[in-house]
Structure formats: structure tokens, C-alpha cells
Enzyme design. Sequence first.
Site, mmCIF file in Angstrom:
data_model
loop_
_atom_site.group_PDB
_atom_site.id
_atom_site.type_symbol
_atom_site.label_atom_id
_atom_site.label_comp_id
_atom_site.label_asym_id
_atom_site.label_seq_id
_atom_site.Cartn_x
_atom_site.Cartn_y
_atom_site.Cartn_z
ATOM 1 N N ASP A 166 0.876 -1.160 0.000
ATOM 2 C CA ASP A 166 0.000 0.000 0.000
ATOM 3 C C ASP A 166 0.922 1.220 0.000
ATOM 4 O OD1 ASP A 166 -2.317 1.680 0.497
ATOM 5 O OD2 ASP A 166 -1.616 1.784 2.565
ATOM 6 N N ASP A 221 -0.079 5.099 0.871
ATOM 7 C CA ASP A 221 -0.287 6.071 1.946
ATOM 8 C C ASP A 221 -0.150 5.428 3.321
ATOM 9 O OD1 ASP A 221 -0.784 7.873 -0.030
ATOM 10 O OD2 ASP A 221 -2.953 7.945 0.259
#
Length: 258
Positions: A34, A36
Site C-alpha cells: 500500500d 499512503d
Amino acid sequence: LQTALARVAVDEGVDIALEDYSLARRAKRLIVFDVDSTLIQGEVIEMLAARAGAEAKVAEITEKAMRGELDFEESLRERVATLAGLPAEVVDEVADQIELTPGARTTLRTLRRLGYHCGVVSGGFRQVIEPLAEELMLDFVAANHLEIVDGKLTGRVTGPVVDRPGKAKALRDFANQAGVPMEQTVAVGDGANDIDMLSAAGLGVAFNAKPALRAVADASLNHPYLDTVLFILGITRGEIEAADAIDGMVRRVDIPED
């Protein structure tokens, strides 16, 4: 056992990883992160929203979505709507301000040297992430597209939304393109929208994650350094130091447009 150990980890404040004791532990060949609050510090949508004077509102929506209290696609469209009218140059300015999570470069350099295919799967925006992906020599990128018309953000995204099921689909697509069985994949994330992706991966790692994700992850790490992921993969300090001394391998495949 996994559920019981996850509870122990929370109660005792320790990190626990549950893995098959077999060659599969050292047979991983594809890892996706991922973006963020995992590969990078902070949330890009909040950085963009700050330029529109909507940071507080967007941060509140983001937090609810990451805890699993809001449908991700609905929350994404609501947050992106606050960006309507911003000049497109803001996207490049925010991209230049991104700060990697400590240990991110070491992690990717080590994994590339050991032959891993590396990618990112993000509910964020491709226009912001792609320059970083090029710099880090990633093999794969999946993210949302901000719509830009006449040099301004419209407040909409175009194309399929990379949401919770979309992240798992991207992981499967990457594995298929790389010729890697799903049991030899690793996914690392922090929010509820990473649940399907981590569940689909051969090894799902929750990194400073929300409780909903920690509950389903094979391993949970609560340290500020991303390179702790390497130890879960059985990679030694000597291998990490070797990768620090020698730059990673050339990217094997071009980043696809879609």
C-alpha cells in the site's frame, strides 16, 4: 491460532508473525505495498485537500474509511470532490513533497537484489505515485486516476476505482503477469481497504495498521521502520547490508499504463 496470537500481540505490545515453517517462507517472489501511511508517510489525499482548504474534512473521512466504517469508493469520491477547481500543477507539487517511510529504500533495494518483483497498490492517485514508482524502479503500479480538464482537477476520478476488492484484483493481476503463484506473494498495508489484498496474498503483513486489518493479517508490525518487513521474510541483516552496498537490479518490466 492466528486470532489468538493477534490478541496476545495487542495485549502484550509485541509483534507476532504466523507463518508456515517450510520452504514457502523463503520462496516469496512478489511483494506489493500500500502507499499512503505504508510506503510513504501521511496521506496524499490530505496533502491535496490542504491546498483546497478541506484538509480537516478529508482527514476525518479518511480515518473512518481506514477503520472500515465507510465504503471506500464512496469515501474516495467524497474526498476527491473537495479538490474540484485546483490547478493540475498542485499534483506535481504534492508529488515532490512525498516523504518515504524510514527504511523504504533499504527494503526495496534488498528485495530487488534478491529477485523479488515489487509493486504498489494504492487507493491514491497514479499521477502522484508514478514518479515515485519510477524512482524506486518498481515493476507494477495500480492506483486511481484523477480527472483533469483544461488544466484543473474536476473533483472526479476516471476508470475503475482501486478499492478494497480492486486491491486484491491488482495483486492477482500482478502475480499472473509475473508468473508467480499466489502463495508466493506478499502484501503489506495499514487500512481496512487492504483486508482483501492481505487475505489473498501468501503472506499478509499489517504495518502500523488499524485493528480491522491486524485481525486478519499473518503478521503485524508496529515499528516506524518499513525494513522490519524484511525480517518477517527471513532476510538476514547481512543480506540487507549487502543490498545497501550494491544498488538494485534493473527493472524487469515496464510499468503498465492501466
